[in-house]
Scaffold this motif. Structure first.
Motif, PDB file in Angstrom:
ATOM      1  N   GLU A 161      -7.429  13.048 -15.884  1.00  0.00           N
ATOM      2  CA  GLU A 161      -8.791  13.578 -15.886  1.00  0.00           C
ATOM      3  C   GLU A 161      -9.466  13.131 -14.591  1.00  0.00           C
ATOM      4  N   ASN A 162      -9.840  14.104 -13.767  1.00  0.00           N
ATOM      5  CA  ASN A 162     -10.529  13.798 -12.503  1.00  0.00           C
ATOM      6  C   ASN A 162      -9.751  12.785 -11.663  1.00  0.00           C
ATOM      7  N   GLU A 163      -8.445  13.026 -11.552  1.00  0.00           N
ATOM      8  CA  GLU A 163      -7.550  12.201 -10.740  1.00  0.00           C
ATOM      9  C   GLU A 163      -7.435  10.765 -11.254  1.00  0.00           C
ATOM     10  N   LYS A 164      -7.719  10.555 -12.526  1.00  0.00           N
ATOM     11  CA  LYS A 164      -7.627   9.216 -13.128  1.00  0.00           C
ATOM     12  C   LYS A 164      -6.791   9.268 -14.404  1.00  0.00           C
ATOM     13  N   ASN A 165      -6.097   8.168 -14.657  1.00  0.00           N
ATOM     14  CA  ASN A 165      -5.352   7.966 -15.903  1.00  0.00           C
ATOM     15  C   ASN A 165      -5.761   6.642 -16.518  1.00  0.00           C
ATOM     16  N   THR A 166      -5.993   6.653 -17.821  1.00  0.00           N
ATOM     17  CA  THR A 166      -6.225   5.403 -18.545  1.00  0.00           C
ATOM     18  C   THR A 166      -5.268   5.368 -19.726  1.00  0.00           C
ATOM     19  N   VAL A 167      -4.475   4.313 -19.816  1.00  0.00           N
ATOM     20  CA  VAL A 167      -3.502   4.196 -20.894  1.00  0.00           C
ATOM     21  C   VAL A 167      -3.511   2.771 -21.420  1.00  0.00           C
ATOM     22  N   THR A 168      -3.388   2.630 -22.745  1.00  0.00           N
ATOM     23  CA  THR A 168      -3.373   1.318 -23.388  1.00  0.00           C
ATOM     24  C   THR A 168      -2.060   1.118 -24.127  1.00  0.00           C
ATOM     25  N   PHE A 169      -1.363   0.047 -23.779  1.00  0.00           N
ATOM     26  CA  PHE A 169      -0.147  -0.334 -24.482  1.00  0.00           C
ATOM     27  C   PHE A 169      -0.533  -1.313 -25.588  1.00  0.00           C
ATOM     28  N   SER A 170      -0.043  -1.057 -26.797  1.00  0.00           N
ATOM     29  CA  SER A 170      -0.394  -1.914 -27.920  1.00  0.00           C
ATOM     30  C   SER A 170       0.769  -1.960 -28.896  1.00  0.00           C
ATOM     31  N   THR A 171       1.039  -3.148 -29.427  1.00  0.00           N
ATOM     32  CA  THR A 171       2.100  -3.300 -30.415  1.00  0.00           C
ATOM     33  C   THR A 171       1.844  -4.568 -31.211  1.00  0.00           C
ATOM     34  N   ILE A 179      -4.447   0.007 -18.674  1.00  0.00           N
ATOM     35  CA  ILE A 179      -4.153   0.266 -17.268  1.00  0.00           C
ATOM     36  C   ILE A 179      -4.925   1.494 -16.805  1.00  0.00           C
ATOM     37  N   VAL A 180      -5.591   1.371 -15.654  1.00  0.00           N
ATOM     38  CA  VAL A 180      -6.304   2.501 -15.041  1.00  0.00           C
ATOM     39  C   VAL A 180      -5.649   2.768 -13.686  1.00  0.00           C
ATOM     40  N   SER A 181      -5.288   4.031 -13.437  1.00  0.00           N
ATOM     41  CA  SER A 181      -4.634   4.392 -12.174  1.00  0.00           C
ATOM     42  C   SER A 181      -5.220   5.679 -11.618  1.00  0.00           C
ATOM     43  N   SER A 182      -5.069   5.844 -10.305  1.00  0.00           N
ATOM     44  CA  SER A 182      -5.467   7.077  -9.626  1.00  0.00           C
ATOM     45  C   SER A 182      -4.215   7.848  -9.250  1.00  0.00           C
ATOM     46  N   THR A 183      -4.342   9.180  -9.158  1.00  0.00           N
ATOM     47  CA  THR A 183      -3.188  10.016  -8.833  1.00  0.00           C
ATOM     48  C   THR A 183      -3.647  11.310  -8.188  1.00  0.00           C
ATOM     49  N   ASN A 184      -2.722  11.982  -7.485  1.00  0.00           N
ATOM     50  CA  ASN A 184      -3.044  13.307  -6.972  1.00  0.00           C
ATOM     51  C   ASN A 184      -2.413  14.416  -7.804  1.00  0.00           C
ATOM     52  N   PHE A 185      -1.896  14.058  -9.001  1.00  0.00           N
ATOM     53  CA  PHE A 185      -1.498  15.094  -9.954  1.00  0.00           C
ATOM     54  C   PHE A 185      -2.764  15.774 -10.484  1.00  0.00           C
ATOM     55  N   PRO A 186      -2.715  17.088 -10.708  1.00  0.00           N
ATOM     56  CA  PRO A 186      -3.926  17.801 -11.150  1.00  0.00           C
ATOM     57  C   PRO A 186      -4.348  17.413 -12.558  1.00  0.00           C
ATOM     58  N   SER A 187      -5.626  17.668 -12.878  1.00  0.00           N
ATOM     59  CA  SER A 187      -6.169  17.393 -14.211  1.00  0.00           C
ATOM     60  C   SER A 187      -5.361  18.131 -15.279  1.00  0.00           C
ATOM     61  N   GLN A 188      -5.332  17.539 -16.466  1.00  0.00           N
ATOM     62  CA  GLN A 188      -4.609  18.046 -17.630  1.00  0.00           C
ATOM     63  C   GLN A 188      -3.099  17.838 -17.541  1.00  0.00           C
ATOM     64  N   LEU A 242       3.518  12.924  -3.782  1.00  0.00           N
ATOM     65  CA  LEU A 242       2.879  12.677  -5.073  1.00  0.00           C
ATOM     66  C   LEU A 242       2.832  11.167  -5.300  1.00  0.00           C
ATOM     67  N   PHE A 243       1.724  10.684  -5.843  1.00  0.00           N
ATOM     68  CA  PHE A 243       1.589   9.236  -5.951  1.00  0.00           C
ATOM     69  C   PHE A 243       0.696   8.836  -7.122  1.00  0.00           C
ATOM     70  N   PHE A 244       0.841   7.582  -7.496  1.00  0.00           N
ATOM     71  CA  PHE A 244      -0.074   6.884  -8.384  1.00  0.00           C
ATOM     72  C   PHE A 244      -0.500   5.600  -7.681  1.00  0.00           C
ATOM     73  N   ARG A 254       0.868  -1.182   0.000  1.00  0.00           N
ATOM     74  CA  ARG A 254       0.000   0.000   0.000  1.00  0.00           C
ATOM     75  C   ARG A 254       0.902   1.228   0.000  1.00  0.00           C
ATOM     76  N   LYS A 255       0.967   1.905  -1.146  1.00  0.00           N
ATOM     77  CA  LYS A 255       2.016   2.881  -1.374  1.00  0.00           C
ATOM     78  C   LYS A 255       1.632   4.291  -1.005  1.00  0.00           C
ATOM     79  N   THR A 256       0.309   4.624  -0.923  1.00  0.00           N
ATOM     80  CA  THR A 256      -0.103   6.017  -0.866  1.00  0.00           C
ATOM     81  C   THR A 256       0.489   6.780   0.308  1.00  0.00           C
ATOM     82  N   LYS A 257       0.680   6.145   1.472  1.00  0.00           N
ATOM     83  CA  LYS A 257       1.235   6.842   2.639  1.00  0.00           C
ATOM     84  C   LYS A 257       2.464   6.146   3.212  1.00  0.00           C
ATOM     85  N   ARG A 258       2.999   5.182   2.466  1.00  0.00           N
ATOM     86  CA  ARG A 258       4.126   4.437   2.983  1.00  0.00           C
ATOM     87  C   ARG A 258       5.329   5.347   3.218  1.00  0.00           C
TER      88      ARG A 258
END
Length: 369
Positions: A167-177, A133-142, A115-117, A31-35
């Protein structure tokens, strides 16, 4: 004063034990958020504990000397008595002030933001060879984030980097090759890199406005991760997002079959006359030929065949030599299709009666589709 320091020591010791146990728990259960925050609070508590011990453990002889001086019956100069009393009072006040400043400085650093993901979910599609991959973060939108995917014990990304916007504290990224980088079973780690640039027209300039210059950023944020200064600001590098495991998805055999399937789509057939005219520019190409087996033999798990590849009204002619690692069900006069790499030619026989061979190192021998 001693009672105050005693209370500080007890509370600092208890806080240190609590945060050490909390940090250990979060490490064990990933659990990384406050470690990092717990680790720093444990260090802060230890620092306060240590400073208080140093102060309370000062040599008591100085205090005794001062007391003896003040109790001497022969008071020659009143100013000496007053000075001794003043010095005795100032010393603990100075020590208390020093402790307070140390506690304030450490507490301010301890309360800095981390700062975390956090990895929310992963979805691996083995047939399309994609990982979402879907992740949460405290980096601001945009905020624009570069993500990379690493296989365990490898410093080379499994996929090319992919970019996503918060966007709204969320990231969605797709790796494809394509199949050249098919994922195998194993443990994978996702890392994020975030550029912070001071030019208003540059990438993530809003982060520079929020974080400030590099020195200010380091003083106000927990920076257990690598931060590198560059021409237009700085870059927060290789910030760990999370890990996931792929099991029972693609076996080695399935991966090899998929790779061959992709290669077969790109295979070319070069006419025999073109090879006969000039072989050199075609060496190394992935080719396919369909023809009639003129001769075939097997030895030491290697199949050699002479394949007639030019079809005419009278049958097949123009022989290409095919080498295949493994055995097949095919016999002389069977019609087969082969796929493989075109190699350098070889000469057989004496100079006055030599025969030039065109050779294919095949990875597939099958019935025509």
């Amino acid at each position: 004063m001693e009672s105050f320091l005693g209370i500080v020591i007890v509370f600092a010791f208890l806080a240190m034990i609590y945060y050490l146990l909390a940090g250990l728990y979060r490490t064990i259960y990933n659990r990384k958020t406050k470690r990092g925050l717990h680790r720093k609070k444990a260090l802060t508590s230890f620092a306060i504990f240590f400073v208080a011990l140093l102060i309370i453990g000062e040599d008591p002889e100085d205090s005794a000397t001062s007391t003896t001086t003040t109790e001497t019956p022969a008071v020659v100069e009143g100013t000496d008595k007053t000075s001794a009393s003043s010095d005795e009072t100032a010393e603990p006040q100075e020590s208390e002030s020093q402790l307070t400043k140390t506690m304030d400085a450490l507490t301010k650093k301890d309360e800095s933001e981390e700062l975390f993901f956090t990895l929310d979910s992963t979805d691996f599609d083995k047939f399309n060879n994609t990982v979402t991959i879907v992740s949460s973060t405290n980096f601001p939108s945009q905020s624009v984030i570069d993500f990379k995917l690493y296989k365990e014990d490898s410093d080379t990304p499994t996929f090319p980097k992919q970019t996503s916007t918060v966007e709204n504290e969320k990231n969605t990224v797709t790796f494809s090759t394509d199949s050249s980088s098919l994922l195998k079973n194993g443990r994978y780690e996702i890392r994020a890199t975030i550029p912070v640039e001071d030019n208003s027209k540059s990438l993530n300039s809003h982060l520079y406005e929020k974080f400030g210059p590099l020195e200010k950023f380091k003083s106000e944020y927990n920076t257990d991760y690598l931060v590198k200064k560059d021409l237009h600001g700085y870059t927060i590098q290789e910030l760990k997002v999370g890990e996931f495991i792929i099991e029972n998805e693609l076996s080695e055999e399935e991966i090899k079959a998929e790779e061959i399937k992709e290669k077969k789509k790109k295979a070319v057939t070069i006419p025999y006359k073109e090879l006969d005219k000039n072989l050199e520019p075609h060496v190394g190409k992935y080719v396919t030929y369909t023809g009639k087996i003129w001769d075939i033999s097997e030895s030491d798990n290697v199949t050699e065949m002479e394949l007639e590849v030019t079809k005419s009204d009278w049958g097949y002619n123009d022989i290409i030599y095919v080498y295949y690692e493994g055995t097949t069900e095919f016999l002389e006069d069977d019609i087969v299709t082969v796929y493989g790499e075109l190699k350098e030619g070889s000469i057989e026989g004496a100079s006055f009666s030599s025969i030039f061979h065109f050779n294919v190192l095949a990875d597939t021998v099958e019935k025509p589709q």
